[in-house]
Structures are given as C-alpha cells and as structure tokens.
Design a protein around this motif. Structure first.
Motif, PDB file in Angstrom:
ATOM      1  N   ASN A  35       0.837  -1.207   0.000  1.00  0.00           N
ATOM      2  CA  ASN A  35       0.000   0.000   0.000  1.00  0.00           C
ATOM      3  C   ASN A  35       0.876   1.262   0.000  1.00  0.00           C
ATOM      4  OD1 ASN A  35      -2.446   1.565   2.194  1.00  0.00           O
ATOM      5  ND2 ASN A  35      -2.479   1.414  -0.019  1.00  0.00           N
ATOM      6  N   SER A  36       1.960   1.183  -0.776  1.00  0.00           N
ATOM      7  CA  SER A  36       2.904   2.298  -0.794  1.00  0.00           C
ATOM      8  C   SER A  36       3.122   2.872  -2.194  1.00  0.00           C
ATOM      9  CB  SER A  36       4.263   1.855  -0.237  1.00  0.00           C
ATOM     10  OG  SER A  36       4.787   0.777  -1.011  1.00  0.00           O
ATOM     11  N   GLN A  45      -1.836   3.233  -3.910  1.00  0.00           N
ATOM     12  CA  GLN A  45      -1.963   4.662  -3.617  1.00  0.00           C
ATOM     13  C   GLN A  45      -2.223   5.457  -4.892  1.00  0.00           C
ATOM     14  OE1 GLN A  45      -2.160   5.951  -0.702  1.00  0.00           O
ATOM     15  NE2 GLN A  45      -1.254   4.473   0.706  1.00  0.00           N
ATOM     16  N   SER A  73       5.433   2.927   4.230  1.00  0.00           N
ATOM     17  CA  SER A  73       5.197   4.343   3.990  1.00  0.00           C
ATOM     18  C   SER A  73       5.045   4.611   2.493  1.00  0.00           C
ATOM     19  CB  SER A  73       6.352   5.176   4.557  1.00  0.00           C
ATOM     20  OG  SER A  73       7.576   4.797   3.951  1.00  0.00           O
ATOM     21  N   VAL A  74       4.275   5.641   2.155  1.00  0.00           N
ATOM     22  CA  VAL A  74       4.016   5.967   0.761  1.00  0.00           C
ATOM     23  C   VAL A  74       5.322   6.397   0.098  1.00  0.00           C
ATOM     24  CG1 VAL A  74       2.702   7.423  -0.811  1.00  0.00           C
ATOM     25  CG2 VAL A  74       1.677   6.686   1.349  1.00  0.00           C
ATOM     26  N   TYR A  97       3.937  10.765  -5.033  1.00  0.00           N
ATOM     27  CA  TYR A  97       3.608  12.197  -5.001  1.00  0.00           C
ATOM     28  C   TYR A  97       4.137  12.897  -6.246  1.00  0.00           C
ATOM     29  CZ  TYR A  97       2.502  11.275  -0.116  1.00  0.00           C
ATOM     30  OH  TYR A  97       1.962  10.774   1.047  1.00  0.00           O
ATOM     31  N   ASP A 139      -3.134  14.788  -1.275  1.00  0.00           N
ATOM     32  CA  ASP A 139      -3.271  14.991   0.176  1.00  0.00           C
ATOM     33  C   ASP A 139      -3.898  13.774   0.849  1.00  0.00           C
ATOM     34  OD1 ASP A 139      -2.282  17.501  -0.249  1.00  0.00           O
ATOM     35  OD2 ASP A 139      -4.244  18.496  -0.197  1.00  0.00           O
ATOM     36  N   ASN A 140      -3.547  13.575   2.096  1.00  0.00           N
ATOM     37  CA  ASN A 140      -4.186  12.570   2.963  1.00  0.00           C
ATOM     38  C   ASN A 140      -3.997  11.130   2.500  1.00  0.00           C
ATOM     39  OD1 ASN A 140      -5.263  14.686   4.586  1.00  0.00           O
ATOM     40  ND2 ASN A 140      -6.905  14.949   3.075  1.00  0.00           N
ATOM     41  N   LEU A 141      -2.934  10.855   1.744  1.00  0.00           N
ATOM     42  CA  LEU A 141      -2.646   9.467   1.391  1.00  0.00           C
ATOM     43  C   LEU A 141      -1.938   8.804   2.572  1.00  0.00           C
ATOM     44  CD1 LEU A 141      -1.350   9.679  -2.307  1.00  0.00           C
ATOM     45  CD2 LEU A 141      -3.641   9.101  -1.481  1.00  0.00           C
ATOM     46  N   THR A 142      -2.501   7.712   3.062  1.00  0.00           N
ATOM     47  CA  THR A 142      -1.904   6.985   4.184  1.00  0.00           C
ATOM     48  C   THR A 142      -1.950   5.491   3.913  1.00  0.00           C
ATOM     49  OG1 THR A 142      -4.034   6.890   5.345  1.00  0.00           O
ATOM     50  CG2 THR A 142      -2.583   8.742   5.863  1.00  0.00           C
ATOM     51  N   SER A 143      -0.995   4.767   4.474  1.00  0.00           N
ATOM     52  CA  SER A 143      -0.969   3.315   4.328  1.00  0.00           C
ATOM     53  C   SER A 143      -1.855   2.675   5.397  1.00  0.00           C
ATOM     54  CB  SER A 143       0.463   2.787   4.443  1.00  0.00           C
ATOM     55  OG  SER A 143       1.247   3.240   3.357  1.00  0.00           O
ATOM     56  N   THR A 144      -2.650   1.705   4.984  1.00  0.00           N
ATOM     57  CA  THR A 144      -3.615   1.073   5.884  1.00  0.00           C
ATOM     58  C   THR A 144      -3.445  -0.442   5.846  1.00  0.00           C
ATOM     59  OG1 THR A 144      -5.213   2.843   5.467  1.00  0.00           O
ATOM     60  CG2 THR A 144      -6.075   0.795   6.394  1.00  0.00           C
TER      61      THR A 144
END
Length: 257
Positions: free
Chosen positions: A11-12, A16, A47-48, A53, A64-69
């Motif tokens: 999820n990086s 994403q 981490s992304v 980006y 904005d607000n991209l996070t790994s889950t």
C-alpha cells in the motif's frame, strides 16, 4: 454509493496511485461523481513512496491525505468491489468474502527501479483500467441480463448478425432483416422475440411498421461488448449490409434516437 478497495502488498505505490487517480477521475465525470467511495490498503503496509507524489503532482492530482492502511483492519467492512493490484494480494482476497466483486489487475511493482519511470507507467496503465471500469459501472445501469445469458444469445450466428445490423442501423424492421439476412420472416421473428424478451432489444410501432432497436437503458458493459465485436470483426455483416443498402424506398424510423 459503491465502496471500492484497492489492495496491494505494501500500500505504498500501486494502490496509492489507484486510489488518488480514481478519486480524481470520479470527480471529473458527471456519470460517476458521488457514486463511489474509494480506499486502498496493504497486506504489509509501508510508507508511501515519494515517487507517488511526484507522479500525482505531475498530473495535477490531489495527493493529500494518502496513508498506508493494514488490510486486515478493514476486513469487517463491506466493499462492493475489491481490486487487487499484485499476485500476493490476489491470494489474500479471502479477507473480504462478502464483497460483491473481486477483480485482479496485475501491475509490476515499480519500487525496485531506481528512477520514477515505472511509476509513470503504472499510472498510465491504471488510468486505462479505471476509465473502462467507470464507463461500465457508472449511471444508466439496469438488470437486463447477465453475462452468461448475453453470450448464449450471441452464440447463435443469426442472432449475432441481427445485433450487428441493428448496431449499425440503429433500428430495423422485420422485413429489412429478412431481406438482408436472406432467411424466412418467421425465423427472423422468432429470434427477434427472444432478443426482445431478454431485454436486449425493444420494439416500437410507427404506423404499420414495427422497428427493433437497443433500449436507451441498456447497460454500458453490453454496449461495450457489442462495440468490441463489431469493430473486432468488421467484415461479419458485409454481404448483409450490401443487401440492405439495395432495398429501394426503405422505411426508416422517425422517433428512435
């Protein structure tokens, strides 16, 4: 609103890009705006990657607000569609057994590459996949028939040629089809009745004439399938079209779009 989950290993990178891109494309389409909630997750989140980006900024897409889950943290949630983006994630789709649809789009991991080109390539591939998905799953959908029923209908050579002729001409009468196909009127009528009863065709009377045409709410995936067959096999109805064009004073419908 349909909930979409993009699933990948870390999820990086790939997931994403998919999440941000699909959100952007949904906002740009009148047919899909407000129709989808889009998320992403990973089997072992990292981490992304900064190159995500870079690519999104290059294409003027909000990053904005991209996070790994962690995917397992979402397993009690319902997602209408889970789209896996790597083979490892594809094997773990059992985390979401109640999803309405599980789809696999396999993209090579761009992270091991030293530069950003792999990320740009993944972005381009995702854009094509997402565009097709949105086209086929936006508004104007109906429960006409399923894929099995459609392909059974199209497996008959005569019915397939009827569909291809109507695809080109927008609407045709039984008489026109009889002449173009060089088969008896009762036989053509039987096939038209089956196509009408299945919901693939509608009929409309104009005076003494009855024209057969595709319904305005025919699902996009069916239209796309018909378009693909017509363009992939362009010579399929050559002789039929020649015979159709030779009909003198052919009656054409006035009120079918």
């Amino acid at each position: 609103m349909k909930r979409i989950l993009f699933l990948c290993t870390g999820n990086s990178a790939r997931s994403q890009l998919a999440e941000a891109l699909m959100r952007h494309m949904c906002r740009d389409s009148a047919a899909t705006i407000g129709q989808f909630e889009i998320m992403s997750a990973g089997m072992a989140p990292e981490s992304v990657d900064p190159r995500v980006y870079e690519v999104l900024n290059y294409h003027n897409i909000n990053a904005d607000n991209l996070t790994s889950t962690l995917a397992s943290s979402l397993q009690n949630q319902h997602f209408d569609v889970v789209i896996t983006l790597c083979d490892k994630a594809n094997k773990e789709c059992a985390l979401f057994p109640d999803s309405d649809a599980l789809i696999h789009w396999d993209f090579k991991d761009p992270k091991p590459l030293s530069d950003s080109q792999g990320f740009y390539d993944v972005f381009d591939g995702l854009k094509a996949k997402i565009a097709l998905f949105l086209m086929l799953n936006g508004d104007n959908q109906s429960d006409t028939i399923g894929a099995v029923e459609l392909f059974k209908i199209m497996s008959d050579p005569l019915r397939l040629r009827i569909l291809m002729l109507i695809h080109d001409e927008r609407a045709l009468s039984v008489g026109d089809l009889t002449k173009a196909l060089e088969v008896s009127q009762p036989k053509v009528s039987r096939h038209l009745a089956l196509l009408r009863d299945s919901g693939v065709l509608h009929d409309r009377r104009e005076g003494v004439w009855i024209f057969y045409h595709f319904p305005t709410d025919l699902p996009q995936w069916i239209l796309h399938t018909l378009d693909t067959v017509r363009n992939g096999q362009p010579a399929l109805i050559n002789q039929e079209k020649i015979r159709l064009s030779a009909i003198k004073n052919r009656k054409k419908p006035q009120s079918i779009n």
